[in-house]
Design a protein around this motif. Structure first.
Motif, PDB file in Angstrom:
ATOM      1  N   UNK A 130      -1.865  -0.314  -8.428  1.00 19.56           N
ATOM      2  CA  UNK A 130      -3.091   0.512  -7.860  1.00 19.56           C
ATOM      3  C   UNK A 130      -2.831   0.151  -5.994  1.00 19.56           C
ATOM      4  N   UNK A 131      -1.554   0.640  -5.156  1.00 18.59           N
ATOM      5  CA  UNK A 131      -1.804   1.208  -4.425  1.00 18.59           C
ATOM      6  C   UNK A 131      -1.418   2.343  -3.320  1.00 18.59           C
ATOM      7  N   UNK A 132      -1.921   1.828  -2.413  1.00 14.30           N
ATOM      8  CA  UNK A 132      -1.975   3.238  -1.265  1.00 14.30           C
ATOM      9  C   UNK A 132      -0.923   2.636  -0.234  1.00 14.30           C
ATOM     10  N   UNK A 133       0.081   3.846   0.081  1.00 19.83           N
ATOM     11  CA  UNK A 133       0.417   3.691   1.613  1.00 19.83           C
ATOM     12  C   UNK A 133       0.611   4.413   2.661  1.00 19.83           C
ATOM     13  N   UNK A 134      -0.652   4.296   3.743  1.00 20.39           N
ATOM     14  CA  UNK A 134      -0.670   4.779   4.123  1.00 20.39           C
ATOM     15  C   UNK A 134       0.068   4.759   5.982  1.00 20.39           C
ATOM     16  N   UNK A 135       0.473   5.808   6.393  1.00 19.19           N
ATOM     17  CA  UNK A 135       1.045   5.970   7.643  1.00 19.19           C
ATOM     18  C   UNK A 135       0.168   6.424   9.348  1.00 19.19           C
ATOM     19  N   UNK A 136       0.175   5.724   9.971  1.00 16.20           N
ATOM     20  CA  UNK A 136      -0.365   5.666  11.303  1.00 16.20           C
ATOM     21  C   UNK A 136      -1.684   5.273  11.246  1.00 16.20           C
ATOM     22  N   UNK A 137      -1.939   4.435   9.994  1.00 16.91           N
ATOM     23  CA  UNK A 137      -3.798   4.171   9.680  1.00 16.91           C
ATOM     24  C   UNK A 137      -4.262   5.940   9.488  1.00 16.91           C
TER      25      UNK A 137
END
Ligand SMILES: Nc1ncnc2c1ncn2[C@@H]1O[C@H](COP(=O)(O)OP(=O)(O)OP(=O)(O)O)[C@@H](O)[C@H]1O
Ligand SMILES: [Mg+2]
Length: 335
Positions: free
Chosen positions: A30-37
């Motif tokens: 249950x994870x999310x990776x976000x780049x530059x907000x």
């Protein structure tokens, strides 16, 4: 044919999704990776692969904390992404059954319902199921007729201790102890005794391999950074040192089970004694926990066949079998 139906157990570390059309359970981080907000980089298991390795412009986060939704926007995105994957891209109207913890506020429970409604998955019907009830059903307990069943689910952030009786929950307590605390304890003792810094994933791997290591009589071989020299090193850690570091948390679970049993009406106690304790949740598999709980409360322990999936398995039974349909309720009926 009716709508397709999904059952969701939203865990702090793993989301479990039962898909009626394929009659299968998917487990994803249950994870999310976000780049530059702002831009989505990865989600689920592929976000976990980047965890603790990504540069600082990539933020990898768990939208749930202590079993409740902490970051609603990211959680909505994740639900939509996972369900779209399940539907192979075609989003038709769907029905949802979502498992919700019992020992949280009404607002926190309602948030699970609103999450599905607002995540853009075209939900036609959204039903709620009390997590411990789904858990019991998933472990094969006759929740419709049994009186006095003790269910303990040791997850990532939380442990939920519940007494079930005749379709309902008599007592339920959610405590902030689970696999994450076990990992932290392992990191702590290795840092203290070996001046070695290790990552969360390394600690988790040690925890999961403890049983096999002890069986083979081997130490845990770990890689990390030496605090004094700052250099990467390899060390052998005796497993009994790790076992000792976990006892404090095992005993917190034990004390809370005892306190729950003390509040249980005496008529139910005899049944609990007969049935034993039902132990589930991913982190319930950690070496020596079942034995310590069994000794501590003087009950037999029934181990879940599928500790990570037991809640989702219970949801699948409710979705498939009409005799269980009264175990689900709408948000208006939530009390
Ligand atoms: N074989 C194993 N031995 C020990 N721990 C394990 C094993 N397999 C998984 N775990 C642990 O189980 C935990 C995840 O379990 P689970 O999916 O039940 O939690 P969750 O539902 O996401 O969390 P919560 O219920 O607290 O919201 C992790 O801490 C993981 O390290
Ligand atoms: Mg869970």
């Amino acid at each position: 044919m009716g709508n397709n139906t999904f059952g969701i157990d939203l865990g702090t570390s793993n989301i479990k999704i039962y898909n009626k059309a394929t009659d299968s359970i998917t487990v994803e981080k249950n994870l999310i990776a976000v780049e530059n907000k702002t831009s989505l980089l990865a989600y689920g298991n592929s976000a976990y692969d980047m965890y603790e390795k990504a540069p600082s412009n990539i933020k990898i986060s768990y939208p749930l904390s202590n079993g409740v939704i902490a970051d609603i926007e990211h959680m909505k995105n994740l639900v939509k992404l996972f369900i779209t994957d399940e539907m192979k891209g075609a989003l038709k109207p769907l029905d949802f059954y979502i498992a919700v913890p019992k020992d949280v506020t009404e607002v926190e429970r309602r948030a699970f319902h609103d999450l599905i409604r607002e995540s853009g998955v075209k939900a036609k019907k959204i039903m709620m199921v009390k997590k411990p009830v789904a858990d019991g059903l998933g472990m094969g307990v006759d929740v419709m007729n049994s009186q006095g069943v003790l269910v303990v689910n040791v997850g990532y952030d939380t442990t939920e201790i519940s007494i079930l009786s005749l379709k309902g929950i008599v007592i339920s307590k959610l405590i902030k102890v689970g696999g994450k605390k076990f990992d932290d304890a392992i990191r702590g003792v290795i840092r203290k005794e070996f001046s070695l810094l290790i990552g969360e994933k390394t600690a988790e791997n040690i925890k999961m391999s403890l049983k096999d290591l002890e069986k083979a009589g081997k130490d845990a071989v770990v890689y990390g950074r030496d605090i004094v020299t700052g250099l990467p090193v390899e060390r052998s850690i005796p497993t009994d040192l790790i076992d000792q570091s976990l006892i404090e948390y095992f005993d917190q679970i034990l004390d809370n089970i005892k306190a729950t049993l003390e509040r249980t009406p005496p008529e139910l106690a005899a049944d609990i004694y007969k049935h034993g304790l039902y132990l589930t949740g991913g982190a319930s598999q950690v070496c020596h926990l079942a034995q310590r709980l069994s000794n501590g409360v003087g009950l037999n322990v029934n181990l879940a066949e599928n500790p990570i999936g037991s809640v989702a398995l219970g949801l699948s039974k409710i979705i498939k079998d009409d005799q269980y349909k009264n175990l689900a309720y709408s948000v208006e009926e939530d009390v």
